[in-house]
Design a protein around this motif. Sequence first.
Motif, mmCIF file in Angstrom:
data_model
loop_
_atom_site.group_PDB
_atom_site.id
_atom_site.type_symbol
_atom_site.label_atom_id
_atom_site.label_comp_id
_atom_site.label_asym_id
_atom_site.label_seq_id
_atom_site.Cartn_x
_atom_site.Cartn_y
_atom_site.Cartn_z
ATOM 1 N N GLU A 309 -11.934 -20.318 -2.596
ATOM 2 C CA GLU A 309 -11.319 -20.527 -1.279
ATOM 3 C C GLU A 309 -10.750 -19.219 -0.738
ATOM 4 N N ASP A 310 -10.012 -18.486 -1.581
ATOM 5 C CA ASP A 310 -9.460 -17.203 -1.146
ATOM 6 C C ASP A 310 -10.563 -16.199 -0.845
ATOM 7 N N ARG A 311 -11.602 -16.216 -1.652
ATOM 8 C CA ARG A 311 -12.701 -15.268 -1.440
ATOM 9 C C ARG A 311 -13.405 -15.555 -0.118
ATOM 10 N N GLU A 312 -13.616 -16.819 0.175
ATOM 11 C CA GLU A 312 -14.271 -17.182 1.439
ATOM 12 C C GLU A 312 -13.380 -16.876 2.630
ATOM 13 N N MET A 313 -12.066 -17.074 2.466
ATOM 14 C CA MET A 313 -11.126 -16.854 3.557
ATOM 15 C C MET A 313 -10.967 -15.374 3.879
ATOM 16 N N CYS A 314 -10.969 -14.530 2.861
ATOM 17 C CA CYS A 314 -10.602 -13.126 3.045
ATOM 18 C C CYS A 314 -11.780 -12.173 3.144
ATOM 19 N N LEU A 315 -12.805 -12.426 2.362
ATOM 20 C CA LEU A 315 -13.810 -11.383 2.156
ATOM 21 C C LEU A 315 -14.881 -11.363 3.235
ATOM 22 N N SER A 316 -15.136 -10.166 3.752
ATOM 23 C CA SER A 316 -16.256 -9.912 4.656
ATOM 24 C C SER A 316 -16.880 -8.591 4.241
ATOM 25 N N VAL A 317 -18.139 -8.600 3.902
ATOM 26 C CA VAL A 317 -18.780 -7.386 3.390
ATOM 27 C C VAL A 317 -19.409 -6.552 4.495
ATOM 28 N N ALA A 318 -19.214 -6.948 5.741
ATOM 29 C CA ALA A 318 -19.761 -6.175 6.860
ATOM 30 C C ALA A 318 -19.006 -4.855 6.994
ATOM 31 N N ASP A 319 -19.719 -3.794 7.389
ATOM 32 C CA ASP A 319 -19.080 -2.498 7.628
ATOM 33 C C ASP A 319 -18.504 -2.505 9.041
ATOM 34 N N ASP A 320 -17.407 -3.249 9.199
ATOM 35 C CA ASP A 320 -16.767 -3.407 10.500
ATOM 36 C C ASP A 320 -15.453 -2.644 10.595
ATOM 37 N N GLY A 321 -15.159 -1.821 9.573
ATOM 38 C CA GLY A 321 -13.939 -1.027 9.574
ATOM 39 C C GLY A 321 -12.743 -1.738 8.986
ATOM 40 N N GLU A 322 -12.881 -3.005 8.599
ATOM 41 C CA GLU A 322 -11.749 -3.767 8.077
ATOM 42 C C GLU A 322 -11.895 -3.986 6.576
ATOM 43 N N PHE A 323 -10.778 -3.885 5.860
ATOM 44 C CA PHE A 323 -10.822 -3.969 4.400
ATOM 45 C C PHE A 323 -9.465 -4.388 3.862
ATOM 46 N N TRP A 324 -9.447 -4.785 2.581
ATOM 47 C CA TRP A 324 -8.225 -5.139 1.881
ATOM 48 C C TRP A 324 -7.893 -4.078 0.837
ATOM 49 N N MET A 325 -6.615 -3.920 0.548
ATOM 50 C CA MET A 325 -6.159 -3.061 -0.539
ATOM 51 C C MET A 325 -4.805 -3.584 -1.026
ATOM 52 N N THR A 326 -4.427 -3.217 -2.235
ATOM 53 C CA THR A 326 -3.142 -3.678 -2.750
ATOM 54 C C THR A 326 -2.001 -2.997 -2.009
ATOM 55 N N LEU A 327 -0.836 -3.621 -2.036
ATOM 56 C CA LEU A 327 0.340 -3.029 -1.410
ATOM 57 C C LEU A 327 0.660 -1.683 -2.051
ATOM 58 N N GLU A 328 0.438 -1.564 -3.367
ATOM 59 C CA GLU A 328 0.706 -0.308 -4.059
ATOM 60 C C GLU A 328 -0.210 0.800 -3.550
ATOM 61 N N ASP A 329 -1.499 0.508 -3.392
ATOM 62 C CA ASP A 329 -2.428 1.511 -2.859
ATOM 63 C C ASP A 329 -2.132 1.812 -1.399
ATOM 64 N N PHE A 330 -1.697 0.786 -0.673
ATOM 65 C CA PHE A 330 -1.331 0.990 0.733
ATOM 66 C C PHE A 330 -0.206 2.023 0.841
ATOM 67 N N CYS A 331 0.813 1.883 0.003
ATOM 68 C CA CYS A 331 1.927 2.835 0.018
ATOM 69 C C CYS A 331 1.506 4.204 -0.510
ATOM 70 N N ARG A 332 0.542 4.222 -1.390
ATOM 71 C CA ARG A 332 0.097 5.475 -1.999
ATOM 72 C C ARG A 332 -0.723 6.325 -1.035
ATOM 73 N N PHE A 333 -1.564 5.681 -0.239
ATOM 74 C CA PHE A 333 -2.513 6.444 0.574
ATOM 75 C C PHE A 333 -2.166 6.489 2.066
ATOM 76 N N TYR A 334 -1.179 5.708 2.492
ATOM 77 C CA TYR A 334 -0.731 5.776 3.884
ATOM 78 C C TYR A 334 0.673 6.357 3.931
ATOM 79 N N SER A 335 0.977 7.046 5.009
ATOM 80 C CA SER A 335 2.268 7.748 5.101
ATOM 81 C C SER A 335 3.348 6.929 5.781
ATOM 82 N N ASP A 336 2.979 6.098 6.760
ATOM 83 C CA ASP A 336 3.994 5.354 7.495
ATOM 84 C C ASP A 336 3.436 4.045 8.020
ATOM 85 N N LEU A 337 4.340 3.119 8.232
ATOM 86 C CA LEU A 337 4.021 1.807 8.781
ATOM 87 C C LEU A 337 4.876 1.590 10.017
ATOM 88 N N ASP A 338 4.238 1.262 11.146
ATOM 89 C CA ASP A 338 4.946 0.978 12.392
ATOM 90 C C ASP A 338 4.891 -0.518 12.654
#
Length: 449
Positions: A309-338
């Motif tokens: 259910e979660d896989r169907e709800m979240c996952l899209s393999v199209a190269d549309d620019g949208e993706f998921w990542m963990t909160l830890e990786d989000f904080c690691r690779f992004y500098s700021d959140l607005d």
Amino acid sequence: MPPPGVCMNIINARRKKDGYGTTVNPEKFLNQDFQQLKQYCLIRRVRFVDDMFPPDRNSIGEGLLSSTDMARVVWLRPGKLVPNPSFTVDGVSRFDFGQGLVGNCWFLASIGALTFQTHIFEQVVPLQQRYEEDYCGLFHFKFWRFGRWVDVVIDDKLPTIDGRLIFVHSTDPTEFWPALLEKAYAKVCGSYADMNAGTPAEAMVDFTGGVHVCVQLQTPPPNLWELMCRAGQSKSLMGCGTPQGKTSENTVLPNGLVQGHAYTVTGVKQVMSQGTPVNLVRVWNPWGQGEWKGDWSDKSPFWQTVSPEDREMCLSVADDGEFWMTLEDFCRFYSDLDICCLCPDFLDGTSSCHWKTSFYDGRWVAGTTAGGCMNNLESFWTNPQYRVTVEKLFGECSAKQGENSMLMSLMQKPDKRNRRLVQNLHIGFSIFKLTKEVSSILTQSLGTV
């Protein structure tokens, strides 16, 4: 005029619902009246050409195109580009458009966030506009600019080279709301070139007139996940950015992320992976392609560890620019959140307790009310001073929040129309608690405030 340092009786700029400068009754940007112009064009049976933002090289601005390419630019109406143009096609979505030659990923990332909030989107983009009826080449959009909503009129002549749009372009070539919205904002900024480089926060505030909070992700608050979840529930707009690299801008890293680039946060979700909760952040690249390649990316094996259910709800393999990542990786690779919201409910998690807003307009004047910072104690007192009362909470709100809360922000108005020519000065404010005793003394010596 009161002496420097007096708590002046400033007009509270909180406006009535039907007041001038609101979404219902916005100011006319550059004194152009949309309804009057439309009636004139329909009666005369002419198509509007905007002399305040004419289809020429000045509206494109300097530095975007070479002299050779500038000579090739032809301004065309959508009807000259496709047989049956439309303002919108099958609603609006973040997947409707991709970035053009101007470096305004910050603006497009904000539009991506805006498409999630239908009510706010329709305030900015009046959807009743059509190519099919009463068409006269005239469109309008609304932005919040330094305390007031303004209605911005444009014609629909768009810059092209070889019959193709050179700035933002739609996935469906017959849909033109993204290109027209970009043109309206370029007019506000002074030119397309004036939109080059920025932060999502700037456009998100202009889309909402709301409260902006910036979170530094290298030192995130311990409640970051809860804050992002509450922001999502309170219909906030969220954007983020990657750090600037030592190499040239827009360098795509091996992990798929782009250096010095603005993105949209489009969702947060907690999933169970092999019995362990994982906090995931969904991010979108306004280029419309190019994605994260690490853990929980589109083709990551981690997606096989969650429920169907979660896989169907979240996952899209199209190269549309949208993706998921963990909160830890989000904080690691992004500098700021607005985070930007019409009301700061996401800060304390309440929605039933409404905040009161006030807006004050003032200025520092050299030699009289510009007293410098706290390092200049002999003149600091001459700075403008405003007295604010934080009222007592009652009933349900008092039980929920416990203490009174106040959020304050300072915005610097530009002194020039062209955004790239504006010089941001070092300004700030200090907040002091005013006791009843001191307040009484001030009132007696300076008069009723």
